[in-house]
Design a protein around this motif. Structure first.
Motif, PDB file in Angstrom:
ATOM      1  N   VAL A  92       3.725   1.801  -1.164  1.00 11.94           N
ATOM      2  CA  VAL A  92       4.541   1.933  -2.212  1.00 11.94           C
ATOM      3  C   VAL A  92       3.707   2.130  -3.472  1.00 11.94           C
ATOM      4  O   VAL A  92       4.064   1.997  -4.819  1.00 11.94           O
ATOM      5  CB  VAL A  92       5.803   0.959  -2.517  1.00 11.94           C
ATOM      6  CG1 VAL A  92       6.769   1.061  -1.368  1.00 11.94           C
ATOM      7  CG2 VAL A  92       5.423  -0.436  -2.613  1.00 11.94           C
ATOM      8  N   ASN A  93       2.248   1.689  -3.248  1.00 13.29           N
ATOM      9  CA  ASN A  93       1.235   1.931  -4.104  1.00 13.29           C
ATOM     10  C   ASN A  93       1.665   0.657  -5.226  1.00 13.29           C
ATOM     11  O   ASN A  93       1.286   0.924  -6.545  1.00 13.29           O
ATOM     12  CB  ASN A  93       1.580   3.530  -5.017  1.00 13.29           C
ATOM     13  CG  ASN A  93       0.059   3.792  -5.705  1.00 13.29           C
ATOM     14  OD1 ASN A  93      -0.864   3.316  -5.164  1.00 13.29           O
ATOM     15  ND2 ASN A  93       0.227   4.579  -6.532  1.00 13.29           N
ATOM     16  N   LEU A  94       1.544  -0.472  -4.827  1.00 12.12           N
ATOM     17  CA  LEU A  94       1.644  -1.612  -5.606  1.00 12.12           C
ATOM     18  C   LEU A  94       0.604  -2.687  -5.486  1.00 12.12           C
ATOM     19  O   LEU A  94       0.718  -3.665  -5.982  1.00 12.12           O
ATOM     20  CB  LEU A  94       3.159  -2.316  -5.483  1.00 12.12           C
ATOM     21  CG  LEU A  94       4.161  -1.512  -6.312  1.00 12.12           C
ATOM     22  CD1 LEU A  94       5.493  -2.344  -6.179  1.00 12.12           C
ATOM     23  CD2 LEU A  94       3.820  -1.434  -7.881  1.00 12.12           C
ATOM     24  N   THR A  95      -0.345  -2.195  -4.542  1.00 11.54           N
ATOM     25  CA  THR A  95      -1.381  -3.292  -4.105  1.00 11.54           C
ATOM     26  C   THR A  95      -2.042  -3.877  -5.343  1.00 11.54           C
ATOM     27  O   THR A  95      -2.124  -5.108  -5.398  1.00 11.54           O
ATOM     28  CB  THR A  95      -2.322  -2.517  -3.310  1.00 11.54           C
ATOM     29  OG1 THR A  95      -1.626  -1.974  -2.075  1.00 11.54           O
ATOM     30  CG2 THR A  95      -3.420  -3.637  -2.631  1.00 11.54           C
ATOM     31  N   GLU A  96      -2.408  -3.006  -6.304  1.00 13.75           N
ATOM     32  CA  GLU A  96      -3.067  -3.702  -7.529  1.00 13.75           C
ATOM     33  C   GLU A  96      -2.368  -4.513  -8.251  1.00 13.75           C
ATOM     34  O   GLU A  96      -2.915  -5.473  -8.959  1.00 13.75           O
ATOM     35  CB  GLU A  96      -3.512  -2.183  -8.396  1.00 13.75           C
ATOM     36  CG  GLU A  96      -4.366  -1.384  -7.951  1.00 13.75           C
ATOM     37  CD  GLU A  96      -5.834  -1.434  -7.827  1.00 13.75           C
ATOM     38  OE1 GLU A  96      -6.384  -1.662  -8.808  1.00 13.75           O
ATOM     39  OE2 GLU A  96      -6.517  -1.825  -6.618  1.00 13.75           O
TER      40      GLU A  96
ATOM     41  N   ARG B  41       5.512  10.857  -3.389  1.00 14.29           N
ATOM     42  CA  ARG B  41       5.198  10.085  -2.173  1.00 14.29           C
ATOM     43  C   ARG B  41       6.223   9.506  -1.747  1.00 14.29           C
ATOM     44  O   ARG B  41       6.064   9.245  -0.359  1.00 14.29           O
ATOM     45  CB  ARG B  41       4.274   8.815  -3.140  1.00 14.29           C
ATOM     46  CG  ARG B  41       3.561   7.805  -2.422  1.00 14.29           C
ATOM     47  CD  ARG B  41       3.003   6.939  -3.344  1.00 14.29           C
ATOM     48  NE  ARG B  41       2.135   5.851  -2.905  1.00 14.29           N
ATOM     49  CZ  ARG B  41       1.090   5.836  -2.458  1.00 14.29           C
ATOM     50  NH1 ARG B  41       0.178   6.789  -3.051  1.00 14.29           N
ATOM     51  NH2 ARG B  41       0.473   4.825  -1.996  1.00 14.29           N
TER      52      ARG B  41
ATOM     53  N   GLU C 229       0.896  -1.132  -0.015  1.00 13.04           N
ATOM     54  CA  GLU C 229       0.182   0.095  -0.124  1.00 13.04           C
ATOM     55  C   GLU C 229       0.813   1.239  -0.008  1.00 13.04           C
ATOM     56  O   GLU C 229       0.772   2.267  -0.866  1.00 13.04           O
ATOM     57  CB  GLU C 229      -0.717  -0.086   1.552  1.00 13.04           C
ATOM     58  CG  GLU C 229      -1.994   0.757   1.313  1.00 13.04           C
ATOM     59  CD  GLU C 229      -3.107   0.544   0.072  1.00 13.04           C
ATOM     60  OE1 GLU C 229      -3.202  -0.609   0.009  1.00 13.04           O
ATOM     61  OE2 GLU C 229      -3.481   1.505  -0.524  1.00 13.04           O
TER      62      GLU C 229
ATOM     63  N   ARG D 149      10.197   0.574  -6.815  1.00 11.53           N
ATOM     64  CA  ARG D 149       9.060   0.524  -5.619  1.00 11.53           C
ATOM     65  C   ARG D 149       9.318  -0.807  -5.031  1.00 11.53           C
ATOM     66  O   ARG D 149       9.152  -0.829  -3.444  1.00 11.53           O
ATOM     67  CB  ARG D 149       7.750   1.015  -6.242  1.00 11.53           C
ATOM     68  CG  ARG D 149       7.696   2.661  -6.210  1.00 11.53           C
ATOM     69  CD  ARG D 149       6.881   2.854  -7.454  1.00 11.53           C
ATOM     70  NE  ARG D 149       5.356   2.437  -7.545  1.00 11.53           N
ATOM     71  CZ  ARG D 149       4.623   2.599  -8.435  1.00 11.53           C
ATOM     72  NH1 ARG D 149       4.982   2.872  -9.627  1.00 11.53           N
ATOM     73  NH2 ARG D 149       3.408   2.257  -8.416  1.00 11.53           N
TER      74      ARG D 149
ATOM     75  N   GLU E  44       4.887  11.694  -9.420  1.00  8.28           N
ATOM     76  CA  GLU E  44       3.884  11.393  -8.388  1.00  8.28           C
ATOM     77  C   GLU E  44       4.420  10.602  -7.354  1.00  8.28           C
ATOM     78  O   GLU E  44       4.601  10.545  -6.346  1.00  8.28           O
ATOM     79  CB  GLU E  44       2.533  10.947  -8.890  1.00  8.28           C
ATOM     80  CG  GLU E  44       1.359  11.045  -8.125  1.00  8.28           C
ATOM     81  CD  GLU E  44       0.210  10.356  -8.968  1.00  8.28           C
ATOM     82  OE1 GLU E  44      -0.707   9.794  -8.175  1.00  8.28           O
ATOM     83  OE2 GLU E  44       0.257  10.632 -10.219  1.00  8.28           O
ATOM     84  N   GLU E  45       5.155   9.495  -7.720  1.00  7.90           N
ATOM     85  CA  GLU E  45       5.514   8.275  -6.849  1.00  7.90           C
ATOM     86  C   GLU E  45       6.924   8.896  -6.234  1.00  7.90           C
ATOM     87  O   GLU E  45       7.329   8.785  -5.253  1.00  7.90           O
ATOM     88  CB  GLU E  45       6.191   7.327  -7.909  1.00  7.90           C
ATOM     89  CG  GLU E  45       5.112   6.568  -8.277  1.00  7.90           C
ATOM     90  CD  GLU E  45       4.080   6.070  -7.122  1.00  7.90           C
ATOM     91  OE1 GLU E  45       4.463   5.810  -5.811  1.00  7.90           O
ATOM     92  OE2 GLU E  45       2.796   5.851  -7.370  1.00  7.90           O
TER      93      GLU E  45
END
Ligand SMILES: Nc1ncnc2c1ncn2[C@@H]1O[C@H](COP(=O)(O)OP(=O)(O)OP(=O)(O)O)[C@@H](O)[C@H]1O
Ligand SMILES: [Mg+2]
Length: 304
Positions: A125-129, A175, A123, A145, A171-172
Motif C-alpha cells: 500500500v506504499n506506506l513503508t516510508e 495501484r 510495501e 491505505r 496513482e494510488e
C-alpha cells in the motif's frame, strides 16, 4: 486444489429501527472473483457489506458461506474475512506499523509471521516510508491505505471493502485496483463504490443497486449491451442543450468552440443530426439508477 468458495445472500432484507428499508429482498451470489457493487448514496451498499462481513444481521433472509448459515454460525466466514468498513477508524497515537501489529495480535497472528506480513503489506500500500509516523498525522488517502492493509492482514479468502478508493489519488487508485484484481484470482472480493471508473477497469462482474434493490448484474459487456442504440451525441447551442437536459438523461455535456456537445440516453435520435455512440458504463449506470441524471421520462425501460 482450493475447494470452490461461495457466498450467497438470499432474499436479504434490512430494516433499521424496524422501519427504514435499507435492503429490500436482495439476492446475490458470489464466487471467486471481483464483484464491483455500484450505487448512489443511500442505495444500501454499506448495509449489504456489513451484513456480508457479519457485523450486522439481516432482518430477514439467509446468508450462506460454502453452504454454512452465516447468521447462526459466523465463525467459518469470520476466520477468513478481511473487511474495510466505510467509516474505518484508527488509533491516532500509534504508527502504521504499531497499529497493524496490534491488529495482527488481535487476529491471533504470531509475532514473527506478523512482522513479515506487515512489511509486505506496507510495501503493497506504499506506506513503508511513513510507517513509523503516528497515524494522527496521516492524510485521508494514507489512512484509507492503512485500512486496506489491515483488511489483508490475515491473508483472507473473502475480502469486503467499502469505498476503498475514497480519498486516494489517481496513482494510488490504479495501484489498488491492480492489487485487488490480483487478489481476486482465487478469492471472493466484494467492493463498493459510487465511482464508475473505479469498477470499469477491474471488475469482470458488476452489480448495480439502488433503493435497497439489485437493479443489474453482469459482466461489463452484458451491461453495456443493454444500452446499445440508446446513447447519442449531438452538438447544439446552449439554449438547446438546456432543453435537452430537461427532457433526457444527460450523461455528459462538453462546451466546444462550435457549441455544446451533449451525450444523452434516448431510444431514438434526440435531434436530426445526433450520432449514435457506443455506451459506456457511466451511461448504463445513469440509465439504471433513477434520479441520478436529469429526467427519465424519455428513457424506455432498459431490457434485462
Ligand atoms: N444505522 C442505521 N440506522 C438507520 N438508518 C440507517 C443506518 N445505516 C444506514 N441507514 C439508512 O439505510 C439506507 C442505506 O444506507 P447505506 O449506508 O447502506 O447506503 P450506501 O449505499 O452505503 O450509501 P453511501 O454511498 O452514502 O455510503 C439509507 O437510507 C441510510 O440512511
Ligand atoms: Mg456506504
Amino acid at each position: 486444489m482450493q475447494p470452490q468458495m461461495m457466498l450467497e445472500l438470499i432474499d436479504v432484507t434490512k430494516l433499521y429501527r424496524g422501519r427504514k428499508r435499507a435492503i429490500d429482498g436482495l439476492t446475490l451470489e458470489l464466487g471467486a472473483g471481483l464483484l464491483g457493487l455500484l450505487g448512489p448514496n443511500g442505495a444500501g451498499k454499506s448495509s449489504l457489506l456489513r451484513i456480508a462481513a457479519t457485523v450486522t444481521r439481516p432482518t430477514s433472509g439467509k446468508i450462506l458461506f460454502n453452504g454454512t448459515d452465516v447468521v447462526a454460525r459466523p465463525n467459518e466466514l469470520r476466520q477468513t474475512l478481511g473487511y474495510l468498513p466505510q467509516d474505518f477508524g484508527v488509533y491516532p497515537h500509534l504508527s502504521a506499523r504499531e497499529f497493524l501489529s496490534y491488529l495482527a495480535a488481535v487476529k491471533g497472528l504470531s509475532a514473527r509471521s506478523a512482522r513479515s506480513r506487515i512489511d509486505e503489506l506496507l510495501e503493497l500500500v506504499n506506506l513503508t516510508e511513513a510507517a513509523k509516523r503516528p497515524l494522527g498525522g496521516y492524510s485521508g488517502g494514507m489512512l484509507r491505505r492503512v485500512g486496506i492493509a489491515q483488511a489483508l492482514l490475515a491473508d483472507p479468502r473473502v475480502i469486503v471493502v467499502d469505498e476503498p478508493t475514497a480519498g486516494l489519488d489517481p496513482e494510488e487508485r490504479v495501484r489498488f485496483r491492480n492489487l485487488l484484481s490480483d487478489l481476486a484470482a482465487d478469492r471472493i472480493v466484494l467492493l463498493s463504490t459510487h465511482i464508475v471508473s473505479d469498477i470499469e477497469s477491474v471488475a469482470s462482474d458488476i452489480a448495480i443497486m439502488a433503493q435497497g434493490r439489485l437493479r443489474r448484474r453482469g459482466t461489463p459487456e452484458e451491461l453495456l449491451g443493454t444500452m446499445n442504440g440508446q446513447v447519442w451525441e449531438t452538438v447544439v447551442d446552449p439554449a438547446e442543450a438546456a432543453r435537452l437536459q430537461a427532457r433526457y438523461v444527460v450523461s455528459r455535456t462538453i462546451r466546444t468552440a462550435v457549441g455544446v456537445r451533449v451525450r444523452l440516453l434516448s431510444s431514438g435520435p434526440p435531434t436530426a443530426d445526433a450520432i449514435g455512440v457506443p455506451p459506456d458504463l457511466e451511461d448504463v449506470y445513469l440509465g439504471v439508477v433513477p434520479g441520478s441524471g436529469a429526467h427519465t421520462s424519455e428513457l424506455p425501460a432498459v431490457p434485462r
